[in-house]
Design a protein around this motif. Sequence first.
Motif, PDB file in Angstrom:
ATOM      1  N   THR A 137      14.421   5.670  -3.811  1.00 35.96           N
ATOM      2  CA  THR A 137      12.992   5.813  -3.660  1.00 35.96           C
ATOM      3  C   THR A 137      12.432   4.601  -3.091  1.00 35.96           C
ATOM      4  O   THR A 137      11.328   4.547  -2.279  1.00 35.96           O
ATOM      5  CB  THR A 137      12.292   6.453  -4.707  1.00 35.96           C
TER       6      THR A 137
ATOM      7  N   THR B 287      12.682  11.377   2.509  1.00 37.80           N
ATOM      8  CA  THR B 287      12.440  10.102   3.293  1.00 37.80           C
ATOM      9  C   THR B 287      11.079   9.972   3.880  1.00 37.80           C
ATOM     10  O   THR B 287      10.522   8.932   3.965  1.00 37.80           O
ATOM     11  CB  THR B 287      13.320  10.441   4.885  1.00 37.80           C
TER      12      THR B 287
ATOM     13  N   LEU C 243       9.757   8.017   0.983  1.00 42.64           N
ATOM     14  CA  LEU C 243      10.585   6.584   0.907  1.00 42.64           C
ATOM     15  C   LEU C 243       9.808   5.316   1.185  1.00 42.64           C
ATOM     16  O   LEU C 243       9.077   5.494   2.304  1.00 42.64           O
ATOM     17  CB  LEU C 243      11.944   6.833   1.589  1.00 42.64           C
TER      18      LEU C 243
ATOM     19  N   TYR D 100       9.271   4.363   5.334  1.00 37.95           N
ATOM     20  CA  TYR D 100      10.390   4.611   5.997  1.00 37.95           C
ATOM     21  C   TYR D 100      10.225   4.813   7.323  1.00 37.95           C
ATOM     22  O   TYR D 100      10.969   3.781   8.073  1.00 37.95           O
ATOM     23  CB  TYR D 100      11.036   5.871   5.223  1.00 37.95           C
TER      24      TYR D 100
END
Length: 315
Positions: free
Chosen positions: A170, A7, A10, A94
């Motif tokens: 991703t 994450t 991301l 993210y």
Amino acid sequence: MAEANYTYFLEFLLLGLSEDPELQPLLFGLFLSMYLVAVLGNLLIILAVSSDSHLHTPMYFFLSNLSLADICFVSTTIPKMLMNIQAQRKGISYIECLTQVYFLNTFAGMDNLLLTVMAYDRFLAICYPLKYTVIMNPRFCGILVLLCWIITSWVCLIHILLMKHLVFSTVSKIAHFFCDLAQVIKAANSGTLISTIFIYVATALLGVLPVTGILYSYSQIISSLLRMSSTASRYKAFSTCGSHLCVVSLFYGTALGVYLSSAVTHSSQASMIASVLYTVVTPMLNPFIYSLRNKDVKGALGRLLSRAASSLIDH
């Protein structure tokens, strides 16, 4: 540990309103102008209410909180959009995306609940004028606003905690100019059921219930006005609701436009244009509606600007 690393790297791509390079300077100038007008207009309302003793009443206390929520509302989306246009990039991390979702929905929920509280305030003022000052005391008004903040904060926090369990690619594309909750969930690869169900629960709590409260308040107000014998008294009482009704119509009208455009047309472009009205135009117009339709606010703004001009001349 693997999930944390996943994450951390991301990134979401915000596709924006248009990918045409020639339109980017126009979009930048347009949204920067609207953002500055929205922030300045709402800031003037807050300063006018706080500096003028004539406006130290429950109605204007709630109005200043609405203006604060509107400033925060536009500030969660537009600055990031302007930065991306200026840097010619579309990425948002993210963590940034989740933060934007949290604050955007918190301040949207605050607008919903504050408009409901303002309708309740008008209901008490018109239907129970003798009890109004006793019920709507400063302590009770403060508790109402605090409850609005607590409810929206916790509901939106649950959204974020549920989103932490979603699985994304991703690099995930979001067909919007900000991290819209529904679009982010739509971009997930799996685990969206519970988040989708909670969206409906949150919509009922922060959308349907406030609208029901507003409709009930105004049904009682209209019923009370019809019982008044004097037309002048009826007009005077209802005139205090005019600005609030305009703001409610604008807010829920544009929100309904966002819903219908996404549900009926299934066009991301139509949904984004409707979202511009909801997230930018409405907060920008609210100060104008209250200042143009309200003599007290116009007078307070005039006195505030006069004092500011006098201090500049003295220096």
